[in-house]
Write an enzyme that holds these catalytic residues in place. Structure first.
Site, short mmCIF file in Angstrom:
data_model
loop_
_atom_site.label_atom_id
_atom_site.label_comp_id
_atom_site.label_asym_id
_atom_site.label_seq_id
_atom_site.Cartn_x
_atom_site.Cartn_y
_atom_site.Cartn_z
N ASN A 31 0.87 -1.17 0.00
CA ASN A 31 0.00 0.00 0.00
C ASN A 31 0.91 1.22 0.00
OD1 ASN A 31 -1.80 2.08 0.45
ND2 ASN A 31 -2.80 1.13 2.21
N ARG A 113 -2.56 -2.11 -3.60
CA ARG A 113 -3.77 -1.33 -3.44
C ARG A 113 -3.69 -0.13 -4.37
NH1 ARG A 113 -5.19 3.37 0.73
NH2 ARG A 113 -7.42 3.54 0.33
N HIS A 202 -12.92 2.58 -0.36
CA HIS A 202 -12.87 1.55 0.70
C HIS A 202 -13.47 0.24 0.21
CE1 HIS A 202 -13.02 5.03 3.86
NE2 HIS A 202 -11.76 4.75 3.55
N ARG A 263 -12.29 15.36 7.08
CA ARG A 263 -13.09 15.69 5.89
C ARG A 263 -14.52 16.02 6.29
NH1 ARG A 263 -11.41 10.24 3.05
NH2 ARG A 263 -9.15 10.55 2.87
N GLU A 415 -8.30 -5.64 4.94
CA GLU A 415 -8.12 -5.28 3.54
C GLU A 415 -6.92 -5.97 2.93
OE1 GLU A 415 -9.27 -0.91 2.76
OE2 GLU A 415 -8.81 -0.95 4.91
#
Length: 429
Positions: A31, A113, A202, A263, A415
């Protein structure tokens, strides 16, 4: 027996000429961020993690590589890694020291990823020059993420050109969203010309958690409708019907939807125009405000839910006349209110909901968030057992009472395992 993290897996349309040998059961998951690389080596034969680690502060004067072998003490290297090439070369050296280098016959592939796959990449894909070119074409849709993902892939290819590199896309799971849910109500020609639509993110987490929840219920994912609440510093919700995503909260970018750590999530688009006209803020200033100085941190100065709860619990004894506690409570209430809105909306989208699954850092660890989100929703068949909810565990579990019409689950996401499983299945045909 090879672990089956999920029953339903997509197959990529791109194949590889290099089939792994019978002993090649490991996948290195990478990642690559703008200044970091996280990695895990996963053995699909038994689910073990022979190694994991992270390289931080790439490009700075004092970078850090922390390597954690499964059987051994963690090792740290502090020195400057000028770029991802140097960082990944150092990672490869650490793996080689454990007998698990990139030239190991036990390594089947590297799974990467990749944040944005647009509409084209709906499944894991073996990387070639054409795939790289397409991922680069998508950079304007993910300018903070896709360039770093590309750098990681290119560097890994240079280190071992013969090893299959598999891109697993955050957006892929959401490509099943129907057109009426993916479209924004703006001029179609303008939207199509600039690829403006809802993509969602996601995806690997939502895929893993939705299917893991079905298994927790002892049912086939194809027969289960699940609402997944992925609540970390970034947060998103999805409605999954029979293993297929039909709605999700993030949109063209990861900014839309739930309140997040930094955010804003949903807001009136005219806020941007208002800030430009009244406050003189340009595009970059508004971008920074909405992505880095909003959400929980904008509301109360903290983006860590643990600290927010600590401030709430301190109450009037916070030394500031209760102001810290009031701001923290406001942030918590706004966060939960948005969650409840999406939860109710997705019940309407799905019609029948078999389970609501909480996952990621906040979802897995904050009993207060889970309880507040579900409170008063008995009319929707949702209830939480206080005792079950208060228990801390790293295992997937139900926190709803036995009699509840709709299960409420806490399902730790994985993940990395999802990426490894998709990459492994693809290179094995």
């Amino acid at each position: 027996m090879t672990p089956q993290p999920e029953e339903r897996q997509q197959s990529g349309s791109t194949s590889t000429d290099r089939a792994p040998g019978p002993d090649a059961t490991r996948v290195l998951v990478l990642n690559s961020g703008s200044s970091s690389v996280k990695y895990q080596l996963i053995d699909m034969a038994d689910g073990s993690r022979p190694a994991a680690g992270i390289v931080e502060r790439i490009g700075e004067e004092s970078s850090l590589l922390r390597h954690v072998p499964q059987d051994g003490e963690p090792r740290e290297t502090v020195r400057r890694f000028a770029d991802h090439g140097e960082a990944l070369s150092a990672v490869a050296a650490e793996l080689a020291a454990d007998g698990a280098g990139l030239d190991s016959p036990r390594l089947a592939a590297i799974g990467h990823r990749v944040v944005h796959g647009g509409q084209r990449f709906t499944a894991p894909t073996v990387v070639d020059d054409e795939v790289l070119a397409e991922v680069e074409r998508l950079v304007p849709l993910a300018p903070l993420h896709n360039p770093a993902n590309l750098t990681g892939i290119r560097t890994a290819r240079e280190l071992n050109p013969a090893l299959p590199q598999v891109a697993v896309f955050d957006t892929a799971f959401h490509t099943s969203i129907p057109e009426h849910a993916a479209r924004y109500a703006i001029d179609v020609e303008t939207a199509d010309a600039h690829r403006v639509r809802r993509y969602g993110f996601h995806g690997t987490s939502h895929a893993y958690v939705s299917r893991r929840t079905a298994r927790l219920l002892g049912r086939d994912p194809a027969d289960v409708n699940v609402i997944v609440l992925h609540l970390g510093n970034g947060a998103s919700a999805s409605a999954v019907a029979g293993g297929r995503c039909v709605e999700t909260s993030m949109g063209l970018t990861p900014l839309e939807g739930l309140v997040m750590g930094t955010r804003s999530g949903d807001l009136d688009p005219a806020v941007i125009l208002h800030l430009h006209r009244v406050a003189g803020m340009d595009v970059d200033a508004v971008d920074e405000l909405l992505n880095k100085r909003s959400g929980l941190v904008g509301l109360c100065g903290d983006n860590d839910m643990r600290e927010i709860r600590r401030r709430i619990d301190a109450g009037e004894d916070d030394g500031h006349g209760g102001a810290d506690a009031r701001r923290a409570q406001l942030a918590f209430d706004v966060y939960v209110h948005r969650l409840r809105k999406y939860l109710g909306a997705y019940v309407a989208v799905l019609g029948r909901v078999d389970a609501v699954a909480f996952t990621a850092g906040v979802g897995e660890n904050s009993a207060e968030v889970r309880a507040a989100t579900v409170a008063g929703l008995e009319v929707l068949g949702l209830e939480i057992c206080p005792e079950r909810n208060a228990e801390r565990s790293r295992e997937a579990r139900l926190v709803s009472p036995e009699y509840a019409r709709t299960a409420v689950a806490v399902v730790p996401t994985d993940e990395e395992l999802e990426i490894a499983a998709q990459a492994y299945r693809l290179v094995n045909g």
